[in-house]
Design an enzyme around this catalytic site. Structure first.
Site, short mmCIF file in Angstrom:
data_model
loop_
_atom_site.label_atom_id
_atom_site.label_comp_id
_atom_site.label_asym_id
_atom_site.label_seq_id
_atom_site.Cartn_x
_atom_site.Cartn_y
_atom_site.Cartn_z
NE ARG A 107 -4.23 -1.47 0.19
CZ ARG A 107 -4.44 -2.47 -0.69
NH1 ARG A 107 -3.57 -2.72 -1.64
NH2 ARG A 107 -5.53 -3.20 -0.62
CG HIS A 157 -3.72 -0.30 -6.72
ND1 HIS A 157 -4.04 0.25 -5.51
CD2 HIS A 157 -3.76 -1.64 -6.52
CE1 HIS A 157 -4.28 -0.70 -4.63
NE2 HIS A 157 -4.12 -1.87 -5.22
P1 NAP Z 1 -2.06 -11.84 4.32
O1 NAP Z 1 -2.36 -13.22 3.84
O2 NAP Z 1 -2.89 -11.27 5.41
O3 NAP Z 1 -0.52 -11.81 4.76
C1 NAP Z 1 0.05 -10.73 5.41
C2 NAP Z 1 1.47 -11.07 5.80
O4 NAP Z 1 2.08 -9.90 6.36
C3 NAP Z 1 1.56 -12.17 6.86
O5 NAP Z 1 2.64 -13.01 6.60
C4 NAP Z 1 1.80 -11.39 8.16
O6 NAP Z 1 2.53 -12.08 9.16
C5 NAP Z 1 2.65 -10.24 7.63
N1 NAP Z 1 2.61 -9.10 8.55
C6 NAP Z 1 1.56 -8.34 8.91
N2 NAP Z 1 1.93 -7.41 9.81
C7 NAP Z 1 3.24 -7.60 10.03
C8 NAP Z 1 4.20 -6.98 10.87
N3 NAP Z 1 3.87 -5.96 11.68
N4 NAP Z 1 5.47 -7.45 10.85
C9 NAP Z 1 5.81 -8.49 10.06
N5 NAP Z 1 4.95 -9.13 9.22
C10 NAP Z 1 3.68 -8.69 9.23
O7 NAP Z 1 -2.14 -10.81 3.11
P2 NAP Z 1 -2.02 -11.09 1.53
O8 NAP Z 1 -3.28 -11.63 1.00
O9 NAP Z 1 -0.76 -11.85 1.27
O10 NAP Z 1 -1.90 -9.59 0.98
C11 NAP Z 1 -0.88 -8.73 1.45
C12 NAP Z 1 -1.11 -7.31 1.01
O11 NAP Z 1 -0.78 -7.16 -0.37
C13 NAP Z 1 -2.54 -6.75 1.08
O12 NAP Z 1 -2.90 -6.40 2.40
C14 NAP Z 1 -2.44 -5.55 0.19
O13 NAP Z 1 -1.91 -4.47 0.94
C15 NAP Z 1 -1.40 -5.98 -0.85
N6 NAP Z 1 -2.02 -6.25 -2.18
C16 NAP Z 1 -1.73 -5.42 -3.21
C17 NAP Z 1 -2.25 -5.68 -4.46
C18 NAP Z 1 -1.92 -4.82 -5.64
O14 NAP Z 1 -2.58 -4.93 -6.68
N7 NAP Z 1 -0.90 -4.00 -5.57
C19 NAP Z 1 -3.09 -6.78 -4.66
C20 NAP Z 1 -3.34 -7.59 -3.58
C21 NAP Z 1 -2.82 -7.34 -2.33
P3 NAP Z 1 1.91 -13.38 9.88
O15 NAP Z 1 1.90 -14.46 8.81
O16 NAP Z 1 2.86 -13.68 10.97
O17 NAP Z 1 0.53 -13.02 10.32
C1 GLV Z 2 -5.67 -4.86 -4.12
O1 GLV Z 2 -4.97 -3.95 -3.86
C2 GLV Z 2 -6.18 -5.78 -3.15
O2 GLV Z 2 -6.11 -5.49 -1.95
O3 GLV Z 2 -6.71 -6.84 -3.58
#
Ligand code: NAP
Ligand code: GLV
Length: 311
Positions: free
Chosen positions: A226, A274
């Protein structure tokens, strides 16, 4: 049961399409602000809701995001603390993200930006090749998307490290780090840094001067988390002094990126709007149906986030 569609940035009715509306079995879908009895609204689908959006719906039980991230929903001041917030988990989205990240990792490894610049000057000059195994990649966030990205980069031959909040068992070829000490240890061995963290009070501003200074000199940033994770001025300073060789930025604190923002024209920054990956409407529909089913059955919906943790 009624579901309200709430967004100030998207026309959700159009975005989700008629198939989504039809698939919402026995649920009346209305757009916010909804004129009918607001007490019947128990479910919402939201993306960047207006500040007062949820004030009207006293019986709201759950809000579904249309993406993996929920930060824009949690930031809404009218969201009550007892309302479940549900995110989409879509393996196809993780696969698209993996391709996007691999594109930039390989682009850095194979010096595509320099070759593009050389082409503009009609210059034929080989730059020498680096093996994938000599380009270590550190991933911030080892969740649904980070795990897929890590596994695919490891298959391509890159040394892969991943950082999470809690300790993890990792697949072969991926080294796991956690906590503050883990972050320092990982950054000290990182050339390409990929940000795949959720935005929370703990992760805001994590891509800063100190973080960049700990990486290998001449490193590369792939920012797909983000916008608020990044301190814009610190990135520009790190690029200016050569600590970073370049950056691929897909997300920004203000979207769309403002006209005239220095990122637009900075030669070693790649800007994408994005668009690293999106969840499919089918996956949003499946999440929505599972949420409605859980509410009817009096269960907590699957993929409800931990409101305390913020993701
Ligand atoms: P997720 O499954 O919730 O995974 C989040 C990861 O971040 C987990 O491994 C978590 O650790 C770690 N984390 C959270 N807070 C932390 C901290 N304070 N210190 C260290 N590690 C921390 O999320 P996801 O589905 O993989 O998605 C991640 C993010 O990608 C989304 O929230 C969004 O911001 C971004 N995203 C962007 C796009 C785009 O198009 N650019 C698309 C999709 C997602 P734990 O495993 O220990 O809980
Ligand atoms: C995109 O940014 C998502 O959170 O899926």
């Amino acid at each position: 049961m009624r579901c309200v569609l709430v967004s100030r940035s998207l026309d959700l009715r159009f975005y989700l399409g008629p198939q989504f509306m039809r698939a919402a079995d026995c649920i009346e879908i209305v757009s916010h602000p909804h004129d009918g009895p607001a007490t019947d609204v128990r479910l919402a689908v939201a993306w960047h809701p207006p500040d007062d959006a949820f004030e009207r719906y006293p019986n709201l039980q759950a809000v579904c995001s249309i993406g993996a991230g929920v930060d824009n929903i949690l930031a809404c001041p009218s969201l009550r603390p007892d309302v479940d917030v549900i995110r989409v988990v879509d393996p196809a989205q993780a696969q698209m993200m993996s391709g996007f990240v691999a594109w930039h990792v390989i682009g850095h490894q194979r010096r595509f930006a320099t070759y593009q610049a050389q082409q503009r000057e009609e210059r034929w000059q080989r730059l020498g090749q680096r093996r994938a195994q000599d380009v270590p990649v550190g991933i911030l966030g080892f969740g649904e998307i980070g795990r897929r990205v890590a596994a695919d980069l490891a298959l391509l031959g890159f040394p892969v490290m991943a950082w999470s909040r809690t300790a993890k068992q990792t697949p072969q070829g991926v080294c796991s780090f956690h906590g503050t000490a883990g972050l320092d240890a990982m950054l000290g061995q990182t050339e390409v840094l990929v940000n795949l963290l959720p935005l929370t009070p703990e992760t805001k501003g994590i891509l800063n001067r100190t973080t960049f200074a700990r990486m290998y000199r001449g490193g590369y940033l792939i920012q797909v988390g983000r916008g608020e994770h990044l301190v814009d001025a610190d990135l520009l300073a790190a690029l200016e002094d050569g600590q970073l060789a370049g950056a691929a930025l897909d997300v920004f604190a203000t979207e769309p990126l403002a006209p005239g923002h220095p990122f637009w024209r900075y030669p070693r920054i790649v800007v994408t709007p994005h668009d690293a990956c999106e969840v499919s409407v089918e996956a949003i529909g499946a999440t929505f149906r599972a949420t409605a089913e859980a509410i009817r059955a009096g269960r907590r919906p699957p993929h409800s986030i931990d409101r305390e943790r913020g993701y």
